[in-house]
Design an enzyme around this catalytic site. Structure first.
Site, mmCIF file in Angstrom:
data_model
loop_
_atom_site.group_PDB
_atom_site.id
_atom_site.type_symbol
_atom_site.label_atom_id
_atom_site.label_comp_id
_atom_site.label_asym_id
_atom_site.label_seq_id
_atom_site.Cartn_x
_atom_site.Cartn_y
_atom_site.Cartn_z
ATOM 1 N N ASP A 187 -1.691 5.390 -5.844
ATOM 2 C CA ASP A 187 -1.989 4.611 -4.651
ATOM 3 C C ASP A 187 -2.261 3.157 -5.013
ATOM 4 O O ASP A 187 -3.292 2.833 -5.585
ATOM 5 C CB ASP A 187 -3.201 5.217 -3.946
ATOM 6 C CG ASP A 187 -3.519 4.536 -2.618
ATOM 7 O OD1 ASP A 187 -2.768 3.625 -2.231
ATOM 8 O OD2 ASP A 187 -4.506 4.920 -1.988
ATOM 9 N N ASP A 225 0.817 -1.214 0.000
ATOM 10 C CA ASP A 225 0.000 0.000 0.000
ATOM 11 C C ASP A 225 0.848 1.261 0.000
ATOM 12 O O ASP A 225 1.401 1.646 1.023
ATOM 13 C CB ASP A 225 -0.918 -0.014 1.223
ATOM 14 C CG ASP A 225 -1.908 1.126 1.225
ATOM 15 O OD1 ASP A 225 -2.010 1.830 0.212
ATOM 16 O OD2 ASP A 225 -2.587 1.306 2.253
#
Length: 427
Positions: free
Chosen positions: A298, A91
């Site tokens: 992201d 992440d």
């Protein structure tokens, strides 16, 4: 911040102290790849997070790992001494790394009692004191003197537990020093999180990793075996073909409630669909005085989300080309509201390719066959949502639109690189 945590933008990060007892299942598998690097320098009391009994040299070559791709990029990492394999979501949109430390998911849960290198951070530890700059709210501490965290995500999911220190082992002879991690005793997810953003407590910051990259394969929604992608820590042998854009830096005054100062923020210039450049003002891709409009890369967010100024123009163009096939009133997972009757390939041919235009002429092409996601029952949805639905008015390029794309985060030179590839062949 993924797996089924599809929206990884952090709404609030709260630390408080509480007593926690550990009673978990064990998983003692280990991996065979290796990595080496320098530990963090001890610059201040707040940064004395890592204590190493063995000097480890900085990486001089690439280190290739792999991950499984479904709704998220899931890596398997050996944690503790001896190592227990943990499933963690790669992440780039979050800071704190955390692992599962409860027995609700025995195949992935970490058992602290089996690790000789495990320790819980007390409340008087520097990162558990009030008003640490990384966190927006002060901490509190109860009579048991243990540091407890609660981590909320934009989709409403929660992970909470103790802040701890633990090693990540990459071979029988090499491991990191103890890193600050969360040890979740309650969470809504099957996997933990490998926080990779620019924050002081992220994995890449604590481990002093200057560069990392990943190549996301085309996902197969109904496949029993999930496709495998490549993940490099350090040098990537393919990087000579990448095109780079700068990571933006902002002054302290820019750090408003809608702004994430630790995200990989880039400058987008425009969007083309089917060869047509949409009439979108460049200003919607840049943060305003309140932080709205930030554009970030992201890996932990599944789909792409845009502010209204960009989303409305895309919706207008998509409806112009494929509107006759729209499924009226249908919203997928509360966030994707452009859905159609028909498969993604069929509807994608009506819409055409999408091109994301960045600074210095860098372009990322999203082929028409990967514009939409087949969500079942003969319905496909455009993989782009309105970010206001998340409560986060930002532009977020998620992993769905990073398929068959190398993305490299060069922290030393503060830039992001892109390179098209057949990611299923890059492992």
């Amino acid at each position: 911040m993924a797996s089924s945590i599809s929206n990884s933008i952090l709404l609030i990060f709260i630390f408080f102290c509480n007593s926690i007892s550990f009673s978990t299942q064990s998983n003692n598998n280990s991996l065979s790849f290796s990595l080496s690097y320098l530990p963090l320098s001890h610059q201040s009391a707040a940064s004395k997070l890592i204590h190493s009994s063995k000097k480890i040299q900085s990486p001089s070559s690439n280190h290739r790992l792999s991950f499984k791709y479904s709704m998220a990029l899931i890596v398997s990492l050996p944690i503790g001494t001896p190592p227990q394999t943990q499933q963690m979501v790669l992440d780039t949109g979050s800071q704190l790394s955390w692992i599962q430390c409860h027995n609700k998911t025995p195949t992935t849960s970490f058992d602290p009692s089996l690790s000789s290198s495990f320790s819980i951070l007390p409340c008087n530890h520097p990162i558990c004191k009030p008003r640490v700059p990384d966190f927006t709210l002060p901490t509190t501490c109860d009579q048991n003197r243990l540091c407890h965290y609660s981590y909320f995500y934009a989709d409403g999911t929660l992970a909470e537990g103790n802040l701890v220190r633990e090693k990540i082992a990459f071979s029988r002879t090499q491991s990191t020093p103890p890193l600050a991690l969360g040890c979740a005793t309650a969470s809504d997810e099957a996997e933990g999180i490998l926080g990779m953003n620019l924050g002081r407590l992220s994995f890449v910051s604590q481990a002093k990793i200057s560069k990392f990259s990943y190549c996301t394969p085309v996902r197969q929604n109904n496949a029993k075996v999930k496709p495998t992608g490549a993940f490099y820590l350090g040098q990537n042998p393919y990087s000579k073909t990448f095109k780079y854009i700068d990571i933006l830096t902002f002054p302290e005054s820019q750090r408003s409630p809608n702004f994430d100062p630790f995200a990989y923020t880039v400058t987008m210039e425009g969007i083309r669909i089917g060869g047509k450049r949409l009439n979108i003002s460049r200003s919607v891709f840049r943060p305003d005085a309140g932080g709205s409009g930030q554009t970030m890369i992201d890996s932990g967010t599944e789909y792409t989300y845009l502010v209204d100024g960009a989303y409305n123009k895309i919706k207008e163009e998509v409806l112009r080309t494929a509107g006759r096939r729209v499924k009226k009133g249908y919203v997928y997972r509360g966030s994707l509201d452009l859905c159609f009757n028909g498969n993604s390939m069929e509807i994608g041919r009506l819409i055409g390719d999408m091109v994301l235009e960045f600074t210095v002429g860098v372009q990322v092409v999203i082929p028409k066959e990967r514009m939409l996601d087949d969500v079942g029952r003969g319905i496909s949805c455009l993989g782009i949502g309105r970010s206001e639905r998340l409560g986060v008015p930002s532009n977020i390029i998620g992993n769905f639109h990073q398929q068959n794309q190398w993305v490299e985060f060069d922290l030393e030179n503060r830039r992001v690189g892109f390179g098209g590839a057949d990611c299923s062949r890059s492992v």
